[in-house]
Design an enzyme around this catalytic site. Sequence first.
Site, PDB file in Angstrom:
ATOM      1  N   LYS A  76       0.869  -1.182   0.000  1.00  7.92           N
ATOM      2  CA  LYS A  76       0.000   0.000   0.000  1.00  7.92           C
ATOM      3  C   LYS A  76       0.908   1.234   0.000  1.00  7.92           C
ATOM      4  O   LYS A  76       1.935   1.255   0.689  1.00  7.92           O
ATOM      5  CB  LYS A  76      -0.879  -0.034   1.256  1.00  7.92           C
ATOM      6  CG  LYS A  76      -1.890   1.085   1.356  1.00  7.92           C
ATOM      7  CD  LYS A  76      -2.796   0.891   2.577  1.00  7.92           C
ATOM      8  CE  LYS A  76      -3.858   1.967   2.690  1.00  7.92           C
ATOM      9  NZ  LYS A  76      -4.744   1.765   3.858  1.00  7.92           N
ATOM     10  N   SER A 151      -9.674   1.976   2.971  1.00 11.59           N
ATOM     11  CA  SER A 151      -8.817   2.752   2.099  1.00 11.59           C
ATOM     12  C   SER A 151      -7.818   1.903   1.323  1.00 11.59           C
ATOM     13  O   SER A 151      -7.177   2.409   0.399  1.00 11.59           O
ATOM     14  CB  SER A 151      -8.052   3.778   2.938  1.00 11.59           C
ATOM     15  OG  SER A 151      -7.193   3.118   3.856  1.00 11.59           O
ATOM     16  N   SER A 175      -9.899  -0.551   7.125  1.00 12.38           N
ATOM     17  CA  SER A 175      -9.368  -0.506   5.756  1.00 12.38           C
ATOM     18  C   SER A 175      -8.666  -1.754   5.245  1.00 12.38           C
ATOM     19  O   SER A 175      -8.289  -1.808   4.070  1.00 12.38           O
ATOM     20  CB  SER A 175      -8.417   0.672   5.616  1.00 12.38           C
ATOM     21  OG  SER A 175      -9.159   1.854   5.547  1.00 12.38           O
TER      22      SER A 175
HETATM   23  N1  GLN Z   1     -13.201   4.408   6.703  1.00 11.45           N
HETATM   24  C1  GLN Z   1     -12.438   4.758   7.849  1.00 11.45           C
HETATM   25  C2  GLN Z   1     -11.955   6.189   7.744  1.00 11.45           C
HETATM   26  O1  GLN Z   1     -12.184   6.772   6.751  1.00 11.45           O
HETATM   27  C3  GLN Z   1     -11.287   3.830   8.036  1.00 11.45           C
HETATM   28  C4  GLN Z   1     -10.146   4.076   7.137  1.00 11.45           C
HETATM   29  C5  GLN Z   1      -8.962   3.225   7.471  1.00 11.45           C
HETATM   30  O2  GLN Z   1      -9.088   2.175   8.112  1.00 11.45           O
HETATM   31  N2  GLN Z   1      -7.782   3.673   7.055  1.00 11.45           N
HETATM   32  O3  GLN Z   1     -11.397   6.731   8.636  1.00 11.45           O
END
Ligand code: GLN
EC number: 6.3.5.7
Length: 483
Positions: A76, A151, A175
């Site tokens: 990532k 994400s 995510s």
């Molecule tokens: N959807 C959550 C956020 O926007 C989690 C994102 C993540 O786990 N990086 O904060």
Amino acid sequence: MHHMTLAEIARGLADKKFSSEELTQALLARIAQLDPQLNSFISLTEELALSQAKAADARRANGESGALLGAPIAHKDLFCTQGIRTSCGSKMLDNFKAPYDATVVAKLAAAGAVTLGKTNMDEFAMGSANESSYYGAVKNPWNLEHVPGGSSGGSAAAVAARLLPAATATDTGGSIRQPAAFTNLTGLKPTYGRVSRWGMIAYASSLDQGGPLARTAEDCAILLQGMAGFDPNDSTSIDEPVPDYSASLNGSLQGLRIGVPKEYFSAGLDPRIAELIQNSVKELEKLGAVIKEISLPNMQHAIPAYYVIAPAEASSNLSRFDGVRFGYRCENPDNLMDLYKRSRGEGFGAEVQRRIMVGAYALSAGYYDAYYLKAQKIRRLVKNDFMAAFNEVDIILGPTTPNPAWKLGAKSSDPVAEYLEDVYTITANLAGLPGLSMPAGFVDGLPVGVQLLAPYFQEGRLLNVAHQYQLNTDWHTRTPTGF
Ligand code: GLN
């Protein structure tokens, strides 16, 4: 070649059926051919990959072995990779070449993994749809009109489309698990402190945790083995021995106590997903598990608490991007204030700016007690709920998401609608617990995930349950048409 799992690749390399260089070349060609449909990569690292593959082949020729030696993966794009762009999905870091490798990157490279590239992601890991990336949205290989989740949507789409067997990802509020659910993968968020955050660009430091995304629990065990461990460079890394995750995959589930929280089956859950979750419960019962209804009474407060705490930490972490030290700088600033304002205003996208404003507001003197402090108290209540539940059960089971992957654009104009989709995943981050999502069926041709949560450092138990489930079901073997 592209259908092989990490475990199959390790056997093939050991049996000299193919070399890592051949495999790497085949996968790079496949990425070049298919990724334009998906947009799952931000950068490809062909040269690095081929040199790592050759080195791995040489190490095998010298008698070395290891499950990751010569295995192709991707990172990532928030894991720092020395000399390679590390963008975090943001214009702010579009020109940033990391001067060092993240611990996770260094550990996997030392184990012989081959880095094919850096995967697309929501900007600064903020999002649940992978639509907030500066490099454009990622498409879900199961239906190109739908989001892959976020994400870590790039890692998920690439693995689901068989562009590579596994990838690293991070999970601040879901995510890893949510994109795993949306793309029919197995994804594991480890216990907070299990995997080093050093060199992992911070979103919300008390919640962020790196982990594996792969097709099977067996492969998650292999990748986690290479990622986990104490790191003195990360002050929240925990000095706890790393067990042999592959060795525990085959334990019997006889007598395993599985808790199903009654709050999970409320009005917000798609009834078709509820049914698939009940099917997975029955499957695990057949394998000897004992099911018990439990309660997590404070779950309803978790989303508001998370969406105060995570932005608060983000507003602090992202203050370092000021147009001065590194990252994007605006053209011809009039003065220092103009430089700050325009560099941040032009470098950060809308969602990141929204979170910085929410976080700075919640931390400001007049509102700290009302929002930030209260959210921290809720965080403790959420953790206490889990501690009470784990006195009665070994594993908690439920849906990973309330709905399957939505259409691209369907929620992008309504951030709160997107936040609500994190309802089942964020509690594990607030409590620091490990969680896993695995394939449990399909709704309208789109994958559905079942989530398992375990007590601290019980990643092995999660992988064991998921592996036994996967030996008895075939959801995880389904492949998206066209890939
Ligand atoms: N959807 C959550 C956020 O926007 C989690 C994102 C993540 O786990 N990086 O904060």
